[in-house]
Motif scaffolding. Structure first.
Motif, PDB file in Angstrom:
ATOM      1  N   GLU B  96     -12.245   0.339   0.433  1.00 39.00           N
ATOM      2  CA  GLU B  96     -11.553   1.630   0.385  1.00 39.00           C
ATOM      3  C   GLU B  96     -12.517   2.795   0.538  1.00 39.00           C
ATOM      4  OE1 GLU B  96      -9.736   1.072  -3.331  1.00 39.00           O
ATOM      5  OE2 GLU B  96      -8.270  -0.309  -2.492  1.00 39.00           O
ATOM      6  N   VAL B 101      -9.578   5.694   1.837  1.00 36.47           N
ATOM      7  CA  VAL B 101      -8.158   5.656   1.495  1.00 36.47           C
ATOM      8  C   VAL B 101      -8.029   6.108   0.057  1.00 36.47           C
ATOM      9  CG1 VAL B 101      -6.089   4.227   1.459  1.00 36.47           C
ATOM     10  CG2 VAL B 101      -7.982   3.612   2.928  1.00 36.47           C
ATOM     11  N   ILE B 103      -5.964   5.626  -3.140  1.00 32.50           N
ATOM     12  CA  ILE B 103      -4.976   4.641  -3.557  1.00 32.50           C
ATOM     13  C   ILE B 103      -4.021   5.259  -4.571  1.00 32.50           C
ATOM     14  CG2 ILE B 103      -6.670   2.802  -3.142  1.00 32.50           C
ATOM     15  CD1 ILE B 103      -6.173   2.117  -6.161  1.00 32.50           C
ATOM     16  N   GLY B 170      -6.391  -0.886  -0.579  1.00 37.35           N
ATOM     17  CA  GLY B 170      -5.274   0.038  -0.594  1.00 37.35           C
ATOM     18  C   GLY B 170      -4.381  -0.073  -1.804  1.00 37.35           C
ATOM     19  N   THR B 300      -2.102   1.162   5.021  1.00 34.71           N
ATOM     20  CA  THR B 300      -3.337   0.925   5.766  1.00 34.71           C
ATOM     21  C   THR B 300      -2.967   0.305   7.102  1.00 34.71           C
ATOM     22  OG1 THR B 300      -3.504  -1.131   4.526  1.00 34.71           O
ATOM     23  CG2 THR B 300      -4.961   0.662   3.858  1.00 34.71           C
TER      24      THR B 300
END
Lengths: 156, 378
Positions: B96, B101, B103, B170, B300
């Motif tokens: 990640e 990303v 989360i 994710g 994702t």
């Protein structure tokens, strides 16, 4: 002074052992709190998410939902799944891709669930069967689609 | 090739004639796996310990290079199989970090809850196995009674009891099971009603205390220089909890204490682990009622590609600091992965701890190191 310490040690030592023995004795006289289960008579009730092996559900018309897209084959880290595809001739003369054989190697599978997550049509799922021991290793290589089965109508 | 017999021959050559060389392992009930220790003894006193590794080497790091960023996470469950959630957590965090990303908050809650449950389960097993190393057999069953409840919770939500593969880049793989919160609360109640039995049976026991106190001493400086982490270092007073020093995700929002003992001996390490279980319960109690609604997984791409560069994350497993280092060339598979596992560094301090003590104390020292052999070999 030394004697006093010594007697104190002996007293606290014996006391600590008795406290432990009281706990053991309590379980000795209350066998209802013991949680041992005999295995072949009582089998564990596994939850519906438990990963036992990959299966392909078929409905009563012997139809499955696998389109042969090989998403599961690509998602598998161990090469557990091998899909052999063929081309079906439709009634209108068009060719359509379909699975011929869905080979699943249970002996290679680590139950990581990545194939189930990758499947776009929910054609495969995990079964809750956990007793996999067999005498012959070859029986662990399984063909998941039933003989004569075909893809369900309306699944692309 | 430098074979095992040659190693033993060299050891004999190096020592004096009165030295006795004993092979502990690879199949020895107290090494909890295939660890091989070549111990040089002078009478009953330990002069030298040489750990001989490689019996369960599966080249996990090399395997990961051929797997994609989604696939390699499941392999790390097999490293330190008692804290597999936290291994997966560290790997997912590293991916990640590369993907950048964010989360969802719900996923963060679930991840921290699962990590702490895993930590309790791991310490429970260690507690039972530790007492068994010293000759007490029943504590193992007492520990497994509570641990089984955690395993059932894991089975219901994650689908597996030990190697879950529940953390994905994710977020988490599934949402939590509807029963999850109720069952965790039941577990907390069970744990609190039973934990005093642990102290009655083992901690207060005079035989246990005499075998643990003053055994396997390591000072704070030595613990740092050997690279010890986790409860081994905290037993010597080293402030090293990654959850406090470099808090990841929710750990800076929850209240818990870092357990520090200054004894440095086996009993101090024992106390750290027993007290850590209480702290994990404290973290779970704070989070279990406040799981927010929302997604459990961030969106994702189907094929994850990390940008070119190097990424490093660390997490506090039940045994210490786990570091995950990924070098990416921009492709779908990592160029190189390195795991800094806690067991390897902790094992390297074993010789220092046990040198000069009696052979009977070696088992007490090794038990409190909480070695998981696949974590050392990988």
């Amino acid at each position: 002074m030394f004697l006093k310490e010594y007697i104190k040690d002996v007293y606290s030592g014996v006391k600590s052992l008795l406290i432990g023995m009281r706990r053991t004795g309590k379980y000795f006289i209350t066998p209802r709190e013991i949680i041992t289960e005999q295995y072949p008579e009582f089998r564990a009730q596994l939850s519906e998410r438990f990963r036992g092996e990959v299966v392909m559900p078929h409905d009563e018309k012997n139809e499955h939902a696998c389109t042969g897209c090989t998403a599961c084959e690509l998602a598998c880290p161990n090469g557990t799944i091998k899909i052999i595809t063929k081309f079906d001739i439709q009634p209108d003369g068009k060719k359509k891709k379909a699975i011929d054989t869905f080979i699943y190697h249970l002996e290679l599978c680590t139950m990581c669930n990545l194939c189930i997550v990758a499947c776009p049509t929910d054609a495969i799922k995990m079964a809750q069967n956990f007793e996999h021991s067999v005498f012959d290793r070859n029986t662990l290589t399984k063909k998941l689609n039933n003989p004569g089965s075909k893809i369900r109508e309306g699944i692309e | 090739m430098y074979t095992e017999t040659e190693i033993i021959k060299d050891n004999i050559k190096a020592g004096s004639e009165t030295d006795l060389i004993i092979n502990i392992g690879p199949q020895h009930p107290a090494t909890h796996g295939v660890l091989h220790l070549i111990v040089t003894l002078d009478g009953e006193t330990i002069k030298k310990i040489e750990p001989h590794l490689g019996y369960i080497h599966r080249s996990i790091e090399k395997m990961c290079e051929s797997l994609s960023y989604r696939q390699f996470i499941y392999v790390t469950s097999r490293m330190d199989y008692l804290s597999s959630h936290i291994n997966n957590y560290a790997c997912a965090m590293c991916v990640e970090k590369g993907l950048q990303v964010e989360i969802p908050r719900r996923a963060q809650f679930i991840r921290v809850l699962m990590s702490e449950l895993t930590r309790i389960a791991s310490h429970e097993l260690w507690w039972g196995a530790m007492a068994m190393d010293l000759g007490a057999f029943t504590p193992f069953f007492y520990a497994f009674r509570e641990r089984e409840t955690i395993n059932d919770i894991m089975e219901e939500t994650c689908g597996a009891r030990l190697t879950m593969n529940y953390m994905v880049p994710g977020g988490v793989m599934y949402d939590i099971h509807p029963n999850f919160q109720k069952r965790v609360k039941d577990f907390i109640q069970l744990f609190k009603s039973k934990i005093h039995e642990y102290d009655e049976l083992v901690t207060g026991n005079i035989i246990f205390q005499n075998r643990m106190k003053g055994v396997g001493y390591i000072s704070e400086e030595d613990a740092i220089s050997y690279g010890c982490t986790g409860p081994v270092a905290r037993g010597s007073g080293v402030h090293c909890d990654i959850r406090k020093l470099y808090p990841y995700e929710l750990y800076n929002e929850v209240e818990f204490d870092e357990i520090l003992e200054t004894g440095g001996d086996s009993f101090a390490r024992y106390l750290v682990r027993v007290k850590e279980m209480h702290q994990s319960i404290r973290i779970i109690e704070q989070l279990i009622d406040n799981i927010p609604e929302g997604d459990f997984q961030a969106k994702t791409k189907a094929v994850l590609k990390l940008p070119k560069g190097e990424f490093y994350t660390r997490a506090e497993t039940a045994r210490g600091e786990l570091g995950v280092y990924i070098v990416s060339e921009g492709g779908a598979t990592p160029y190189r992965i390195k795991f800094r596992s806690p067991g390897f560094s902790n094992l390297s301090a074993l010789e220092h701890m046990a040198k000069g003590s009696k052979i009977g104390d070696l088992m007490a020292t090794m038990g409190t190191l909480d070695l998981v052999i696949p974590d050392i070999d990988r």
